[in-house]
Design a protein around this motif. Sequence first.
Motif, mmCIF file in Angstrom:
data_model
loop_
_atom_site.group_PDB
_atom_site.id
_atom_site.type_symbol
_atom_site.label_atom_id
_atom_site.label_comp_id
_atom_site.label_asym_id
_atom_site.label_seq_id
_atom_site.Cartn_x
_atom_site.Cartn_y
_atom_site.Cartn_z
ATOM 1 N N GLN A 10 0.838 -1.198 0.000
ATOM 2 C CA GLN A 10 0.000 0.000 0.000
ATOM 3 C C GLN A 10 0.872 1.246 0.000
ATOM 4 O O GLN A 10 0.585 2.222 -0.681
ATOM 5 N N ASP A 11 1.958 1.195 0.770
ATOM 6 C CA ASP A 11 2.917 2.300 0.851
ATOM 7 C C ASP A 11 4.291 1.780 0.449
ATOM 8 O O ASP A 11 4.649 0.638 0.731
ATOM 9 N N ALA A 12 5.072 2.647 -0.205
ATOM 10 C CA ALA A 12 6.413 2.257 -0.643
ATOM 11 C C ALA A 12 7.338 2.099 0.558
ATOM 12 O O ALA A 12 7.371 2.959 1.446
ATOM 13 N N TRP A 13 8.080 0.995 0.561
ATOM 14 C CA TRP A 13 9.029 0.761 1.649
ATOM 15 C C TRP A 13 9.948 -0.397 1.291
ATOM 16 O O TRP A 13 9.502 -1.397 0.716
ATOM 17 N N THR A 14 11.210 -0.256 1.613
ATOM 18 C CA THR A 14 12.167 -1.348 1.502
ATOM 19 C C THR A 14 12.952 -1.404 2.803
ATOM 20 O O THR A 14 13.444 -0.367 3.281
ATOM 21 N N GLY A 15 13.049 -2.586 3.378
ATOM 22 C CA GLY A 15 13.778 -2.696 4.631
ATOM 23 C C GLY A 15 13.709 -4.093 5.217
ATOM 24 O O GLY A 15 13.171 -5.023 4.594
ATOM 25 N N THR A 16 14.255 -4.225 6.403
ATOM 26 C CA THR A 16 14.318 -5.517 7.082
ATOM 27 C C THR A 16 13.740 -5.393 8.486
ATOM 28 O O THR A 16 13.601 -4.292 9.024
ATOM 29 N N GLU A 17 13.413 -6.538 9.044
ATOM 30 C CA GLU A 17 12.991 -6.605 10.442
ATOM 31 C C GLU A 17 13.710 -7.773 11.101
ATOM 32 O O GLU A 17 13.551 -8.925 10.673
ATOM 33 N N ASP A 18 14.515 -7.482 12.111
ATOM 34 C CA ASP A 18 15.197 -8.528 12.858
ATOM 35 C C ASP A 18 14.211 -9.217 13.797
ATOM 36 O O ASP A 18 13.212 -8.632 14.225
ATOM 37 N N ASN A 19 14.502 -10.474 14.091
ATOM 38 C CA ASN A 19 13.637 -11.252 14.991
ATOM 39 C C ASN A 19 12.177 -11.175 14.576
ATOM 40 O O ASN A 19 11.275 -10.980 15.390
ATOM 41 N N TRP A 20 11.961 -11.330 13.268
ATOM 42 C CA TRP A 20 10.616 -11.243 12.712
ATOM 43 C C TRP A 20 9.707 -12.279 13.355
ATOM 44 O O TRP A 20 10.102 -13.430 13.569
ATOM 45 N N LEU A 21 8.504 -11.857 13.703
ATOM 46 C CA LEU A 21 7.509 -12.708 14.355
ATOM 47 C C LEU A 21 8.025 -13.285 15.674
ATOM 48 O O LEU A 21 7.534 -14.303 16.151
ATOM 49 N N GLY A 22 9.021 -12.618 16.252
ATOM 50 C CA GLY A 22 9.587 -13.095 17.504
ATOM 51 C C GLY A 22 10.509 -14.287 17.349
ATOM 52 O O GLY A 22 10.902 -14.915 18.343
ATOM 53 N N GLY A 23 10.881 -14.589 16.109
ATOM 54 C CA GLY A 23 11.726 -15.749 15.853
ATOM 55 C C GLY A 23 13.178 -15.372 15.611
ATOM 56 O O GLY A 23 13.551 -14.198 15.643
ATOM 57 N N PRO A 24 14.005 -16.368 15.329
ATOM 58 C CA PRO A 24 15.455 -16.144 15.230
ATOM 59 C C PRO A 24 15.926 -15.793 13.826
ATOM 60 O O PRO A 24 16.967 -16.282 13.378
ATOM 61 N N ALA A 25 15.169 -14.973 13.095
ATOM 62 C CA ALA A 25 15.555 -14.687 11.715
ATOM 63 C C ALA A 25 15.166 -13.254 11.343
ATOM 64 O O ALA A 25 14.280 -12.652 11.950
ATOM 65 N N THR A 26 15.858 -12.748 10.337
ATOM 66 C CA THR A 26 15.574 -11.428 9.773
ATOM 67 C C THR A 26 14.780 -11.592 8.491
ATOM 68 O O THR A 26 15.065 -12.475 7.680
ATOM 69 N N MET A 27 13.760 -10.737 8.306
ATOM 70 C CA MET A 27 12.982 -10.781 7.066
ATOM 71 C C MET A 27 13.184 -9.489 6.290
ATOM 72 O O MET A 27 13.458 -8.437 6.860
ATOM 73 N N TRP A 28 13.021 -9.588 4.966
ATOM 74 C CA TRP A 28 13.281 -8.468 4.054
ATOM 75 C C TRP A 28 12.087 -8.258 3.134
ATOM 76 O O TRP A 28 11.467 -9.226 2.677
ATOM 77 N N TRP A 29 11.761 -6.993 2.892
ATOM 78 C CA TRP A 29 10.684 -6.618 1.973
ATOM 79 C C TRP A 29 11.159 -5.489 1.066
ATOM 80 O O TRP A 29 12.030 -4.703 1.434
ATOM 81 N N SER A 30 10.532 -5.412 -0.108
ATOM 82 C CA SER A 30 10.756 -4.276 -0.997
ATOM 83 C C SER A 30 9.472 -4.061 -1.785
ATOM 84 O O SER A 30 9.099 -4.897 -2.610
ATOM 85 N N GLN A 31 8.792 -2.945 -1.516
ATOM 86 C CA GLN A 31 7.490 -2.746 -2.134
ATOM 87 C C GLN A 31 7.294 -1.315 -2.608
ATOM 88 O O GLN A 31 7.828 -0.372 -2.028
#
Length: 206
Positions: free
Chosen positions: A147-168
Amino acid sequence: MDAGSGSDLVRAGYNALSHHYRGDDDPTERYDAWLADLRTRLPAQADVLDVGCGCGIPVARFLTAAGHRVTGVDISDVQIERARRLVPEATFIRADATELRFPDSSFDAAICLYSLIHMPLDQQPGILRRIAQWLRPGGWLLAAVGQDAWTGTEDNWLGGPATMWWSQADAATYRSWLRQTGLQIIDQDFIAEGDSGHALFWAHRP
């Protein structure tokens, strides 16, 4: 961050968090409403492509139960392994969607629910063009995108031991990209989520 490292984060993230993201029996009411709508638009025994199929739930499970043939594609090895176990009636391919190739007019519908936004932004218009070519005349695309432009990451995504990445991109840009493919946009909705949300598009190949 380059496109390769972004895709690597997505693959590693879903490998690590597959079960955390969606269990075998998690409720999927929102998806079920969209898929029930799609089912009314499909011919009998339709061929459907699910880009970013995850563990096969809910899309492949829902549509194969309705008699349709589903091909699911996902970048995560773990997600594909689970999908093959959970929905053995469907076909699943472990692949980077940016590298997918199918013959023109292969599918009656294509589904991209929250998957395009995990792909490099500069490649997303090309992916949409190819999807449009893979659709048969009268085929449908159902896509949940930014819906809105954004590119970035989130550490500990969903409270888990991994980083997630998006680009929209933003919704207006996706609308423009879809029009450039030759698809007709039939509907656009806003899916509220927290302080923001996503755009949901229904598009049709004439």
